[in-house]
Design a protein around this motif. Structure first.
Motif, PDB file in Angstrom:
ATOM      1  N   LYS A   2      34.149  21.520  58.697  1.00  0.00           N
ATOM      2  CA  LYS A   2      34.481  22.911  58.991  1.00  0.00           C
ATOM      3  C   LYS A   2      34.557  23.774  57.734  1.00  0.00           C
ATOM      4  N   PRO A  55      32.325  27.717  56.518  1.00  0.00           N
ATOM      5  CA  PRO A  55      31.733  27.981  57.829  1.00  0.00           C
ATOM      6  C   PRO A  55      30.537  28.934  57.793  1.00  0.00           C
ATOM      7  N   THR A  76      30.822  24.650  61.235  1.00  0.00           N
ATOM      8  CA  THR A  76      31.899  25.233  62.050  1.00  0.00           C
ATOM      9  C   THR A  76      32.604  24.206  62.937  1.00  0.00           C
ATOM     10  N   GLY A  77      32.394  22.935  62.633  1.00  0.00           N
ATOM     11  CA  GLY A  77      33.121  21.893  63.360  1.00  0.00           C
ATOM     12  C   GLY A  77      32.590  21.594  64.742  1.00  0.00           C
ATOM     13  N   THR A 135      35.996  18.886  54.331  1.00  0.00           N
ATOM     14  CA  THR A 135      36.946  18.724  55.428  1.00  0.00           C
ATOM     15  C   THR A 135      37.507  17.308  55.403  1.00  0.00           C
TER      16      THR A 135
END
Length: 414
Positions: A167, A170, A175-176, A355
């Motif tokens: 993430k 972004p 963006t996960g 992350t």
């Protein structure tokens, strides 16, 4: 059309997975949600791309990757630091080694790495689909059946590799999304959190220190008055906290301690004990009777830090050293040896390099990168709950796990 492998994510892990699978004779489709590959690579190493680290696969230092470190043994054995260096060299990128084993392209241009990776994909005819955002990954029983794009298109394949990143940053497309797809497939996701990121502290006085940097200082982390971590390195003060290599490398650990009461005690004289510093001051004060305390301390450390220390200890900056009391002298020593700041939070994913958290590695076969829930699903890169310190270690995770995933897909060449 049914592909041999569909790879989701055109970052370092996805590119490596797609390229390796194609080298093995697979018909590969690489899906990238952006209009370019490797955008996040361009941001690493301040635009220079810290490709790897000479110690990244050192078995004696594997613990730097934290509690999940042993998971990486097979991937590093399959595709080591030397393999990475040879890989880029064959693609025409010369590399150099800098301080602390950090490896960069000799040109200092991250674009050289990006272009080399594109050349790698083109060499083995990997099909690349840009602006291809995945909506969901559909599983049926113990197999992935298809990928559905945002435009409704369904893509079929014998194997699927998710390398969609975490993430952090972004704006580059991380963006996960992968966490959502995997959770919907009943995989376990350990809460993603920012790592390798600056720290925000509660004390507003750090505003006065913004931009001030220190080399080789001590950092001691306490929680509930118990010392948990002792490190040394370089830091820089920001408008609301601390950054720099030493604190950034500690940020992942700090993230696990929050929201508990966590303080950082900075030691500006790590090679000197409190008693030694106190005796030095006592001796210097005796021989500098008329010197103002501000001028004396400015010889020991930065004048800007001196102003903050005097404000915190409530000592007039023009006070002659001959009139500094024993209690005040002890307060100055304490400030130089234990400059205490309470951690408020970490900077968010917009500032985090990587992350921490992600897909629980207990659900992944470390020897193949294959999901233990779906026989034709493989995982690579930052989507996994794996992270290391700054300095090229995290890109090595991507190269190694990506290569191993691409090497492990089932291919029927008959």
């Amino acid at each position: 059309m049914i592909y041999d492998a569909v790879v989701i994510g055109g970052g370092p892990a996805g590119i490596m997975a797609a390229g390796r699978a194609s080298e093995r004779g697979a018909r590969v489709l690489l899906l990238e949600k952006n209009n370019k590959l490797g955008l996040k690579l361009l941001a690493t190493g301040h635009g220079r791309c810290n490709v790897t680290n000479t110690s990244a696969d050192d078995k004696q230092k594997i613990s730097i990757y934290g509690p999940n470190s042993k998971f990486l043994f097979s991937a590093f054995n399959k595709f080591s630091v030397n393999n990475v260096l040879n890989f880029f060299n064959k693609l025409g990128v010369s590399t150099k080694i800098e301080n602390h084993g950090r490896v960069f392209p000799e040109s200092d241009q991250a674009t050289d790495i990006q272009l080399a990776l594109i050349k790698y994909l083109e060499k083995d005819d990997v099909e690349i689909r840009y602006n291809a955002e995945v909506k969901k990954v559909v599983g049926v029983n113990d197999k992935i059946d298809k990928v559905v794009l945002m435009n409704g298109e369904e893509i079929l394949s014998k194997n699927f590799i998710i390398a969609s990143g975490g993430k952090s940053y972004p704006d580059t497309g991380s963006t996960g999304d992968g966490y959502t797809w995997l959770a919907n497939l009943n995989h376990s996701i350990n809460t993603p959190r920012p790592a390798l990121t600056p720290v925000v502290v509660k004390e507003k006085i750090v505003e006065q220190l913004e931009g001030l940097s220190f080399k080789d200082i001590g950092l001691n982390i306490y929680q509930n008055k118990k010392k948990l971590i002792n490190r040394s390195g370089d830091i820089i003060f920001t408008a609301d906290g601390i950054s720099g290599p030493a604190i950034i490398d500690l940020s992942s650990k700090l993230g696990t301690l929050l929201p508990g009461l966590t303080v950082i005690k900075i030691d500006f004289y790590p090679e000197t004990t409190k008693n030694e510093l106190k005796e030095k001051m006592q001796h210097d004060f005796h021989h500098s009777n008329n010197k103002m305390i501000k001028n004396y301390l400015s010889v020991l450390t930065s004048p800007r830090l001196v102003s903050v220390i005097l404000e915190l200890t409530n000592i007039n900056e023009k006070k002659p050293v001959s009139t500094v009391t024993k209690k005040e002298r002890q307060g100055l020593v304490d400030m130089l040896k234990e400059f205490t700041l309470e951690v408020k939070e970490l900077k968010d994913f917009n500032r985090a390099m990587i992350t921490a958290g992600g897909l629980d590695i207990k659900e992944v076969d470390s020897k193949t990168m294959r999901s233990k829930l779906y026989s034709n699903l493989l995982l690579a890169g930052e989507v996994l709950d794996l992270d290391g310190p700054s300095g090229g270690y995290n890109l090595q995770i991507c190269w190694s796990t990506g290569y191993l995933a691409g090497d492990s897909i089932d291919i029927d060449n008959g």
